[in-house]
Design a protein around this motif. Sequence first.
Motif, PDB file in Angstrom:
ATOM      1  N   PRO A  87       0.798  -1.232   0.000  1.00  0.00           N
ATOM      2  CA  PRO A  87       0.000   0.000   0.000  1.00  0.00           C
ATOM      3  C   PRO A  87       0.828   1.278   0.000  1.00  0.00           C
ATOM      4  N   ARG A  88       2.099   1.213   0.423  1.00  0.00           N
ATOM      5  CA  ARG A  88       2.941   2.413   0.464  1.00  0.00           C
ATOM      6  C   ARG A  88       3.269   2.924  -0.931  1.00  0.00           C
ATOM      7  N   LEU A  89       3.187   2.059  -1.941  1.00  0.00           N
ATOM      8  CA  LEU A  89       3.568   2.446  -3.296  1.00  0.00           C
ATOM      9  C   LEU A  89       2.518   3.344  -3.945  1.00  0.00           C
ATOM     10  N   LYS A  90       2.983   4.316  -4.709  1.00  0.00           N
ATOM     11  CA  LYS A  90       2.120   5.060  -5.610  1.00  0.00           C
ATOM     12  C   LYS A  90       2.050   4.251  -6.900  1.00  0.00           C
ATOM     13  N   VAL A  91       0.867   3.777  -7.235  1.00  0.00           N
ATOM     14  CA  VAL A  91       0.708   2.894  -8.399  1.00  0.00           C
ATOM     15  C   VAL A  91       0.075   3.685  -9.532  1.00  0.00           C
ATOM     16  N   ILE A  92       0.776   3.711 -10.668  1.00  0.00           N
ATOM     17  CA  ILE A  92       0.325   4.438 -11.854  1.00  0.00           C
ATOM     18  C   ILE A  92       0.131   3.436 -12.986  1.00  0.00           C
ATOM     19  N   VAL A  93      -1.031   3.485 -13.602  1.00  0.00           N
ATOM     20  CA  VAL A  93      -1.312   2.626 -14.757  1.00  0.00           C
ATOM     21  C   VAL A  93      -1.261   3.476 -16.013  1.00  0.00           C
ATOM     22  N   VAL A  94      -0.463   3.052 -16.981  1.00  0.00           N
ATOM     23  CA  VAL A  94      -0.461   3.704 -18.293  1.00  0.00           C
ATOM     24  C   VAL A  94      -1.146   2.754 -19.272  1.00  0.00           C
ATOM     25  N   THR A  95      -2.148   3.270 -19.959  1.00  0.00           N
ATOM     26  CA  THR A  95      -2.976   2.407 -20.787  1.00  0.00           C
ATOM     27  C   THR A  95      -3.532   3.210 -21.953  1.00  0.00           C
ATOM     28  N   GLY A  96      -4.094   2.518 -22.927  1.00  0.00           N
ATOM     29  CA  GLY A  96      -4.669   3.182 -24.090  1.00  0.00           C
ATOM     30  C   GLY A  96      -6.176   3.052 -24.125  1.00  0.00           C
ATOM     31  N   ASP A  97      -6.794   3.677 -25.133  1.00  0.00           N
ATOM     32  CA  ASP A  97      -8.249   3.657 -25.233  1.00  0.00           C
ATOM     33  C   ASP A  97      -8.784   2.250 -25.478  1.00  0.00           C
ATOM     34  N   GLY A  98      -8.077   1.453 -26.255  1.00  0.00           N
ATOM     35  CA  GLY A  98      -8.507   0.081 -26.485  1.00  0.00           C
ATOM     36  C   GLY A  98      -8.175  -0.826 -25.322  1.00  0.00           C
ATOM     37  N   ASP A  99      -6.941  -0.717 -24.826  1.00  0.00           N
ATOM     38  CA  ASP A  99      -6.466  -1.545 -23.714  1.00  0.00           C
ATOM     39  C   ASP A  99      -7.347  -1.382 -22.487  1.00  0.00           C
ATOM     40  N   ALA A 100      -7.763  -0.137 -22.200  1.00  0.00           N
ATOM     41  CA  ALA A 100      -8.513   0.136 -20.966  1.00  0.00           C
ATOM     42  C   ALA A 100     -10.002  -0.094 -21.094  1.00  0.00           C
ATOM     43  N   THR A 101     -10.584   0.226 -22.254  1.00  0.00           N
ATOM     44  CA  THR A 101     -12.050   0.248 -22.331  1.00  0.00           C
ATOM     45  C   THR A 101     -12.654  -0.840 -23.206  1.00  0.00           C
ATOM     46  N   ALA A 102     -11.821  -1.614 -23.901  1.00  0.00           N
ATOM     47  CA  ALA A 102     -12.339  -2.746 -24.677  1.00  0.00           C
ATOM     48  C   ALA A 102     -12.044  -4.026 -23.915  1.00  0.00           C
ATOM     49  N   ILE A 103     -10.919  -4.671 -24.184  1.00  0.00           N
ATOM     50  CA  ILE A 103     -10.602  -5.922 -23.478  1.00  0.00           C
ATOM     51  C   ILE A 103     -10.429  -5.679 -21.976  1.00  0.00           C
TER      52      ILE A 103
END
Length: 275
Positions: A87-103
């Motif tokens: 939980p101490r980590l700052k977690v950042i997700v980098v993603t695209g429009d297809g990667d995040a909202t399709a599959i």
Amino acid sequence: MEMEQMIDKYFRAGRLPHIWCPGCGNGIVTGAIVKAVDTLAIEKDNIAVVSGIGCSSRASGYLDFNTVHSAHGRALPVATGIKLAEPRLKVIVVTGDGDATAIGGNHFIHAARRNIDITVVLYNNNIYGMTGGQYSPLTPTNSRATTAQYGTVDRAFDVTELARGAGATFVARATTFHTQLLSDVIAQGIQHEGFSIIEAVTACPISFGRQNKMGSAPNMMKWQKEHGVMLAAYDKLPEEQKVDKFPIGILYKKLAPEYSAEYDKVIAKAQKGAK
């Protein structure tokens, strides 16, 4: 800090130059993330960057943090596991429009619903750029793609409204033209305790721009300048003037119980044998 110094500090040696096409805005978005981290003065070892598959997701391989380049659409469950374990980590997700909202759409809505403390930077270039220019859930209606030669009839998601409806507690949008705003809202998203989504409107001159006759990369950035309007000004526009515009800035923010903190309470109850 100058950008050259930031590159030396935050990018892995020997990994540049990057693979992104000339005129692609993904480098600008990645630079905005780095500027946000530098502004907040977060130690690199206290950050985890997780990506899925796609043009944007290659960013994790260039950045000198704790990084995971995961499977297509699976960045958020991996990020969820990391946040629960550390939980101490700052977690950042980098993603695209297809990667995040399709599959990855199912993972997206449930990560938002849980309000886990993860910051998602969604590079929205309106297309599947890496795999040949197919349309995505964020491709505007009537736009051309390799899988929609006569224009897609699908209605596009407004990913900020989708996130808000699913329970995200920090929702923002900026463009690669509005670079300072983009870095600022990413920094505020990282600081926010809960699920944060920043839609980064970026240009794909090769796969999207060519098929839709949008002109050069500078022309596509000019389009962002002319169509992105700060929320306060956008709200004052007559409805007919909003048709071809979109609001930028912090669009929604609230406080709500954060998932990993709530889960720790469950663990504490179980350890005490309480129900």
